[in-house]
Write an enzyme that holds these catalytic residues in place. Structure first.
Site, PDB file in Angstrom:
ATOM      1  N   CYS A  63      77.175  45.602 104.656  1.00  6.14           N
ATOM      2  CA  CYS A  63      77.642  46.978 104.690  1.00  6.14           C
ATOM      3  C   CYS A  63      78.914  47.319 105.640  1.00  6.14           C
ATOM      4  O   CYS A  63      79.052  46.920 106.551  1.00  6.14           O
ATOM      5  CB  CYS A  63      76.414  47.602 105.444  1.00  6.14           C
ATOM      6  N   ARG A  66      78.988  50.462 108.661  1.00 10.85           N
ATOM      7  CA  ARG A  66      78.279  50.329 109.942  1.00 10.85           C
ATOM      8  C   ARG A  66      78.785  50.864 111.308  1.00 10.85           C
ATOM      9  O   ARG A  66      78.151  50.999 112.177  1.00 10.85           O
ATOM     10  CB  ARG A  66      78.137  48.684 110.205  1.00 10.85           C
ATOM     11  N   TRP A 233      76.190  58.027 102.870  1.00 12.27           N
ATOM     12  CA  TRP A 233      76.974  58.482 101.841  1.00 12.27           C
ATOM     13  C   TRP A 233      77.702  57.699 100.834  1.00 12.27           C
ATOM     14  O   TRP A 233      77.680  56.398 101.284  1.00 12.27           O
ATOM     15  CB  TRP A 233      77.869  59.680 102.347  1.00 12.27           C
ATOM     16  N   GLU A 238      82.059  52.650  94.555  1.00 10.84           N
ATOM     17  CA  GLU A 238      80.676  52.514  94.061  1.00 10.84           C
ATOM     18  C   GLU A 238      80.488  53.194  92.813  1.00 10.84           C
ATOM     19  O   GLU A 238      79.482  52.564  91.936  1.00 10.84           O
ATOM     20  CB  GLU A 238      79.624  52.883  95.287  1.00 10.84           C
TER      21      GLU A 238
HETATM   22  C1  HEM Z   1      76.995  56.328 105.995  1.00 12.89           C
HETATM   23  C2  HEM Z   1      77.668  55.873 105.036  1.00 12.89           C
HETATM   24  C3  HEM Z   1      77.598  54.399 104.456  1.00 12.89           C
HETATM   25  C4  HEM Z   1      78.247  53.888 103.770  1.00 12.89           C
HETATM   26  C5  HEM Z   1      79.765  54.319 103.009  1.00 12.89           C
HETATM   27  C6  HEM Z   1      77.725  52.580 103.060  1.00 12.89           C
HETATM   28  C7  HEM Z   1      78.489  51.617 102.389  1.00 12.89           C
HETATM   29  C8  HEM Z   1      78.067  50.599 101.733  1.00 12.89           C
HETATM   30  C9  HEM Z   1      78.345  49.945 100.539  1.00 12.89           C
HETATM   31  C10 HEM Z   1      79.598  50.496  99.804  1.00 12.89           C
HETATM   32  C11 HEM Z   1      77.704  48.940 100.457  1.00 12.89           C
HETATM   33  C12 HEM Z   1      77.722  47.903  99.159  1.00 12.89           C
HETATM   34  C13 HEM Z   1      76.814  48.367  98.193  1.00 12.89           C
HETATM   35  C14 HEM Z   1      77.058  47.657  96.758  1.00 12.89           C
HETATM   36  O1  HEM Z   1      78.062  47.040  96.748  1.00 12.89           O
HETATM   37  O2  HEM Z   1      76.277  47.753  96.036  1.00 12.89           O
HETATM   38  C15 HEM Z   1      76.695  48.809 101.475  1.00 12.89           C
HETATM   39  C16 HEM Z   1      75.438  48.053 101.578  1.00 12.89           C
HETATM   40  C17 HEM Z   1      74.317  47.998 102.293  1.00 12.89           C
HETATM   41  N1  HEM Z   1      74.359  49.193 103.550  1.00 12.89           N
HETATM   42 FE1  HEM Z   1      75.720  50.505 104.057  1.00 12.89          FE
HETATM   43  N2  HEM Z   1      76.762  52.313 103.873  1.00 12.89           N
HETATM   44  C18 HEM Z   1      76.725  53.423 104.671  1.00 12.89           C
HETATM   45  C19 HEM Z   1      75.408  53.671 105.360  1.00 12.89           C
HETATM   46  C20 HEM Z   1      74.307  52.690 105.561  1.00 12.89           C
HETATM   47  C21 HEM Z   1      72.848  52.853 105.953  1.00 12.89           C
HETATM   48  C22 HEM Z   1      72.616  54.270 106.877  1.00 12.89           C
HETATM   49  C23 HEM Z   1      72.236  51.891 106.129  1.00 12.89           C
HETATM   50  C24 HEM Z   1      70.802  51.861 106.444  1.00 12.89           C
HETATM   51  C25 HEM Z   1      70.286  52.209 107.506  1.00 12.89           C
HETATM   52  C26 HEM Z   1      72.967  51.009 105.049  1.00 12.89           C
HETATM   53  C27 HEM Z   1      72.627  49.631 104.996  1.00 12.89           C
HETATM   54  C28 HEM Z   1      72.986  48.758 103.865  1.00 12.89           C
HETATM   55  C29 HEM Z   1      72.520  47.571 103.391  1.00 12.89           C
HETATM   56  C30 HEM Z   1      71.245  47.020 103.662  1.00 12.89           C
HETATM   57  C31 HEM Z   1      73.483  47.124 102.263  1.00 12.89           C
HETATM   58  C32 HEM Z   1      73.256  45.742 101.542  1.00 12.89           C
HETATM   59  C33 HEM Z   1      72.452  46.304 100.075  1.00 12.89           C
HETATM   60  C34 HEM Z   1      72.175  45.037  99.424  1.00 12.89           C
HETATM   61  O3  HEM Z   1      72.055  43.859  99.883  1.00 12.89           O
HETATM   62  O4  HEM Z   1      72.004  45.230  98.066  1.00 12.89           O
HETATM   63  N3  HEM Z   1      74.148  51.646 104.845  1.00 12.89           N
HETATM   64  N4  HEM Z   1      76.703  50.322 102.084  1.00 12.89           N
HETATM   65  N1  LIG Z   2      76.529  54.014  99.965  1.00  6.53           N
HETATM   66  C1  LIG Z   2      75.504  53.145  99.988  1.00  6.53           C
HETATM   67  N2  LIG Z   2      75.529  52.114  99.144  1.00  6.53           N
HETATM   68  C2  LIG Z   2      74.536  51.407  98.872  1.00  6.53           C
HETATM   69  C3  LIG Z   2      73.823  50.775  99.971  1.00  6.53           C
HETATM   70  C4  LIG Z   2      72.952  49.795  99.579  1.00  6.53           C
HETATM   71  C5  LIG Z   2      72.777  49.220  98.289  1.00  6.53           C
HETATM   72  C6  LIG Z   2      73.186  49.920  97.306  1.00  6.53           C
HETATM   73  C7  LIG Z   2      72.837  49.375  95.978  1.00  6.53           C
HETATM   74  O1  LIG Z   2      73.123  48.094  95.867  1.00  6.53           O
HETATM   75  C8  LIG Z   2      72.588  47.651  94.450  1.00  6.53           C
HETATM   76  C9  LIG Z   2      72.447  46.383  94.577  1.00  6.53           C
HETATM   77  C10 LIG Z   2      73.713  45.519  94.281  1.00  6.53           C
HETATM   78  N3  LIG Z   2      74.621  46.784  93.981  1.00  6.53           N
HETATM   79  C11 LIG Z   2      73.935  47.748  93.748  1.00  6.53           C
HETATM   80  C12 LIG Z   2      74.307  51.169  97.614  1.00  6.53           C
HETATM   81  C13 LIG Z   2      74.186  53.713 100.667  1.00  6.53           C
HETATM   82  C14 LIG Z   2      72.860  53.550 100.207  1.00  6.53           C
HETATM   83  C15 LIG Z   2      72.027  54.118 101.217  1.00  6.53           C
HETATM   84  C16 LIG Z   2      72.615  53.959 102.301  1.00  6.53           C
HETATM   85  S1  LIG Z   2      74.231  53.931 102.305  1.00  6.53           S
END
Ligand code: HEM
Ligand SMILES: N/C(=N/c1cccc(CO[C@@H]2CCNC2)c1)c1cccs1
Length: 358
Positions: A63, A66, A233, A238
């Site tokens: 993420c 963070r 958000w 994405e």
């Molecule tokens: C507040 C704005 C946030 C932004 C802009 C953001 C952005 C992102 C992005 C761009 C990814 C990669 C997703 C992908 O490539 O499909 C990601 C992954 C992730 N985010 Fe964040 N995030 C945010 C908040 C959060 C929150 C609130 C949580 C949990 C409480 C979180 C937990 C995660 C997790 C667990 C992943 C990995 C998902 C996976 O392994 O498929 N994020 N985030």
């Molecule tokens: N911006 C985000 N993006 C993502 C965060 C976590 C997971 C994903 C979707 O992941 C899928 C599995 C691998 N790519 C697509 C998107 C958030 C979703 C919920 C909180 S922040």
């Protein structure tokens, strides 16, 4: 490690970070020891589960968002048991988080998995578009085809549109899952238009405003919260560089390039790159114009830099998954691309879990 060991490790680190005394730690651990001896499990106190959910976000190596880990709203719904109550709590979450576009990072936590309990939300995200495999091609979001077929099997009426919002599929214990249609009032969407190209709106593209992940398990101190939907958000890429661009998603680049009058026959014109940039400009412009929170990948990378600095000031190592942290567009224009990250898994954290359907 067994449950008591995981609990002990969590309480110790949690209470130390919250500046509690050693005797408070010892008392809490002996309480939990008794609970586990009697019930085979234990219950988190409200402040423990709130802290656990936030630190799980802070520990999410993939993420980039963070920096804001300590600013999330936690809804404790561990008392909620029926599918209908879960549906109502999810609607409350969506309205609170959406907040008319001023998105608030939020998590709702349903009961953890125990011998007696097991709650699953079958959706990958609470809001997502259906996908249909037809004889002569696909309609909608190809990544939803399997889940859409499951929904139809469970009685959902397909509409065969390009942007049909899927029903919620909620399963309690091993009962048949129940389906619920989301009310329009809880699913804010943004129509994609371009600040200069008038023709862009004629592509009739849109996307939902709030990403709400509902298929990951939140693990805190040995307890697994198998239904704990969370949202932040979007980062523009994405939607603009993946969801609407990938060939096995909405595959919009060829059409956009030809509307731009670029020769798409040879790569050397970089037509894909030009179309990609304009699509991402359109996504960011449309969200901002509608007052829906979104972050561009440059700002997001700067915020992540600040997160790294804050974490080292707090004496913590930042773990990261480099391949996920670099944005899918212009990655080398961010500092992330130019440095390595240790990718160890630290708990509490969010984990994939087995698909609840086959
Ligand atoms: C507040 C704005 C946030 C932004 C802009 C953001 C952005 C992102 C992005 C761009 C990814 C990669 C997703 C992908 O490539 O499909 C990601 C992954 C992730 N985010 Fe964040 N995030 C945010 C908040 C959060 C929150 C609130 C949580 C949990 C409480 C979180 C937990 C995660 C997790 C667990 C992943 C990995 C998902 C996976 O392994 O498929 N994020 N985030
Ligand atoms: N911006 C985000 N993006 C993502 C965060 C976590 C997971 C994903 C979707 O992941 C899928 C599995 C691998 N790519 C697509 C998107 C958030 C979703 C919920 C909180 S922040």
């Amino acid at each position: 490690m067994n449950l008591l060991q995981e609990a002990t490790e969590f309480i110790t680190s949690c209470y130390q970070e919250l500046n509690k005394t050693q005797s408070e730690i010892d008392d809490r651990i002996s309480e939990i020891t008794k609970e586990i001896q009697i019930d085979g499990t234990y219950q988190h106190l409200p402040f423990e589960i709130d802290y656990g959910a936030k630190v799980a976000w802070r520990n999410s190596n993939r993420c980039i968002g963070r920096l804001f880990w300590d600013q999330m709203q936690t809804f404790d719904r561990r008392h909620v048991e029926t599918e209908e109550e879960i549906f109502m709590a999810i609607i409350d979450h969506m309205k609170y988080a959406t907040n008319h576009g001023r998105i608030r990072p939020t998590i709702t936590i349903f009961p953890p998995q125990t011998k007696k309990h097991h709650v699953r939300i079958w959706n990958h995200q609470l809001i997502r578009y259906a996908g249909y495999q037809m004889e002569n091609g696909m309609i909608g979001d190809p990544s939803s085809i399997e889940f859409t077929e499951k929904c139809i099997e469970l009685g959902w009426e397909p509409k065969y549109g390009k942007f049909d919002i899927l029903p919620l599929v909620i399963q309690v214990n091993n009962n048949l899952p129940k389906l619920f249609e989301l009310p329009q009032s809880s699913t804010l969407e943004v129509e994609i238009r371009h600040p200069e190209f008038e023709w862009f709106q004629d592509l009739e593209l849109k996307w939902y405003g709030v990403p709400l992940i509902s298929d990951m398990a939140l693990e805190i101190g040995g307890l697994r919260y198998t239904a704990a939907p969370f949202n932040g958000w979007y980062m523009g890429t994405e939607i603009g560089a993946r969801n609407l661009a990938d060939e096995d998603r909405y595959n919009m680049l060829p059409q956009i390039a030809s509307c731009m009058g670029i020769d798409t026959k040879s790569s050397i014109s970089l037509w894909k790159d030009k179309a990609l940039v304009e699509l991402n400009i359109a996504v960011l412009h449309s969200f901002r114009d509608d007052g829906v929170t979104i972050v561009d990948h440059h700002t997001a990378a700067q915020q992540f830099k600040k997160f790294e600095e804050k974490e080292s000031e707090s004496g913590r190592n930042v773990m990261g998954n480099w391949a996920w942290l670099i944005p899918p567009m212009s990655p080398a224009t961010t500092h992330i691309f130019h440095k390595p990250y240790k990718n160890d898994t630290v708990k509490p954290n969010y984990f994939y879990q087995p698909k609840p359907y086959s």
